[in-house]
Scaffold this motif. Structure first.
Motif, PDB file in Angstrom:
ATOM      1  N   ASN A 131       0.354  -1.508  -0.161  1.00  0.00           N
ATOM      2  CA  ASN A 131       0.034  -0.243  -0.021  1.00  0.00           C
ATOM      3  C   ASN A 131       1.011   1.472  -0.040  1.00  0.00           C
ATOM      4  O   ASN A 131       0.569   2.464  -0.043  1.00  0.00           O
ATOM      5  CB  ASN A 131      -0.697   0.231   1.062  1.00  0.00           C
ATOM      6  N   ILE A 132       2.172   1.458   0.099  1.00  0.00           N
ATOM      7  CA  ILE A 132       3.189   2.412  -0.117  1.00  0.00           C
ATOM      8  C   ILE A 132       3.768   2.185  -1.283  1.00  0.00           C
ATOM      9  O   ILE A 132       4.180   1.085  -1.326  1.00  0.00           O
ATOM     10  CB  ILE A 132       3.813   2.020   1.587  1.00  0.00           C
ATOM     11  N   LYS A 137       3.791   7.977  -0.852  1.00  0.00           N
ATOM     12  CA  LYS A 137       1.528   7.295  -1.706  1.00  0.00           C
ATOM     13  C   LYS A 137       1.647   6.890  -0.563  1.00  0.00           C
ATOM     14  O   LYS A 137       1.645   5.492  -0.112  1.00  0.00           O
ATOM     15  CB  LYS A 137       1.530   7.655  -2.950  1.00  0.00           C
ATOM     16  N   TYR A 138       0.347   6.832   0.426  1.00  0.00           N
ATOM     17  CA  TYR A 138      -0.018   5.487   0.856  1.00  0.00           C
ATOM     18  C   TYR A 138      -1.207   5.129   0.112  1.00  0.00           C
ATOM     19  O   TYR A 138      -2.625   6.351   0.333  1.00  0.00           O
ATOM     20  CB  TYR A 138       0.041   5.903   2.450  1.00  0.00           C
ATOM     21  N   GLU A 139      -1.590   3.682  -0.186  1.00  0.00           N
ATOM     22  CA  GLU A 139      -3.522   3.688  -1.167  1.00  0.00           C
ATOM     23  C   GLU A 139      -4.200   3.298  -0.397  1.00  0.00           C
ATOM     24  O   GLU A 139      -3.981   2.473   1.187  1.00  0.00           O
ATOM     25  CB  GLU A 139      -3.040   2.387  -1.668  1.00  0.00           C
TER      26      GLU A 139
END
Length: 347
Positions: free
Chosen positions: A278-279, A306-308
């Motif tokens: 997720n990163i 970015k963290y999804e």
């Protein structure tokens, strides 16, 4: 009776037609077997940044599976496949190899054996033009009551990939207002084009634009061209380097409304890390050494962490820095911004 008989034949015809269509649709299904022996049947859309996206008729949402968790892929459709050695295989079919760790990639009369780890990127070339775009838009807002400081920020990106070319673009803007200061604005944008050639190399065409009140810039436009190469390339990270020439045009907002043109050489490095599910981290550094203005050095640095989140949402921390060792009189040498934004990505 004649009408009933006609409806009977029409009903039979529709049943046969639907059967043929369903068989055709089933024949278009791809099969994915995971390391735990789970089997997913659907349509493989792409594999980007180590994550495989599969569309299935029995789920409202696409499945996202880490590529290294796959053991076998079966498909009759054609794909664009990029290997870790930089080779781009067009109109390829992906078939099972001799063992569970291998895949057979067929391009016309050629056959290439590759492991799952050697495959960096997969894109279904049957998809329409818009499906090759990835677009993200994020916004942020801050307010401080003590001095009525209000700040609105936008950070956006667009990416496109096809057989031989890649395109990237970005637009970032910060608008601030504060008591006794008024409005201040900082905007930067860029667009980059790559034409992929052999041995991990690609031709670079780039354009960068900056409007910055702290550096007294109405507009800085830098147009460049050069040659780049993947220094590291796999399905978890990549590092590129590039060299070239750029033409720099600047319009300042000083009392003389100065205009300036210069020829520069540039060196750029771009690192993209997506080792975690997720990163992801994308950084780019470009250094400009002026040819026509002796001893002038500029540098632009960008970073996106970015963290999804679910539903294609994300939280992003952005950092942008612009440096000029010989700024115009009254301007600062170094200017930077931090942006914390919330956004949505369309794939």
């Amino acid at each position: 009776m004649k009408w009933n008989k006609g409806f009977k034949y029409l009903y039979i015809y529709l049943v046969i037609l639907l059967s043929l269509l369903s068989n055709y649709a089933f024949s278009q299904n791809d099969t994915l077997i995971l390391n735990n022996e789970d089997r997913i049947v659907g349509e493989i859309k792409n594999m980007i940044k180590g994550v495989l996206t599969v569309k299935t008729p029995y789920s409202d949402k696409d499945f996202k599976i880490e590529w290294l968790n796959t053991k076998l892929l079966k498909s009759d459709r054609n794909f664009l496949v990029v290997l870790s050695n930089g080779k781009r295989i067009k109109s390829a079919k992906i078939l099972p190899g001799k063992n569970q760790e291998q895949l057979l990639i067929k391009e016309k009369d050629k056959e290439i054996i590759a492991t799952v780890k050697e495959i960096v990127f997969i894109e279904s070339i049957d998809d329409h033009f818009l499906s090759r775009f990835t677009v993200s838009l994020s916004v942020g807002y801050n307010f401080t009551k003590s001095n009525n400081l209000s700040q609105f920020t936008i950070r956006s990106n667009v990416n496109y990939t096809s057989d031989d070319i890649g395109f990237t673009g970005a637009f970032n803007s910060v608008l601030s207002s504060q008591d006794n200061v008024g409005y201040t604005r900082r905007t930067d944008a860029n667009a980059g084009f790559r034409y992929y050639i052999k041995n991990k190399k690609f031709i670079i065409l780039s354009s960068d634009f900056l409007s910055n009140e702290d550096q007294l810039l109405n507009l800085r436009a830098t147009i460049g061209s050069g040659l780049g190469k993947y220094l590291i390339l796999n399905n978890k990270e990549y590092l590129t380097g590039g060299l070239g020439l750029a033409w720099n045009n600047e319009k300042f907002r000083d009392t003389l409304q100065t205009n300036n043109n210069s020829l520069e050489t540039f060196a750029s490095f771009e690192l993209n890390l997506f080792k975690h599910k997720n990163i992801s981290l994308l950084t780019k550094l470009t250094t400009y050494l002026s040819v026509t203005e002796w001893k002038r050095v500029r540098a632009d640095f960008n970073m996106d962490l970015k963290y999804e989140l679910p539903l294609d949402l994300f939280i992003k921390l952005g950092f942008t820095n612009n440096f000029d060792n010989e700024p115009i009189s009254g301007a600062v040498k170094n200017d930077f911004i931090f942006q914390t934004v919330f956004g949505w990505e369309f794939k």
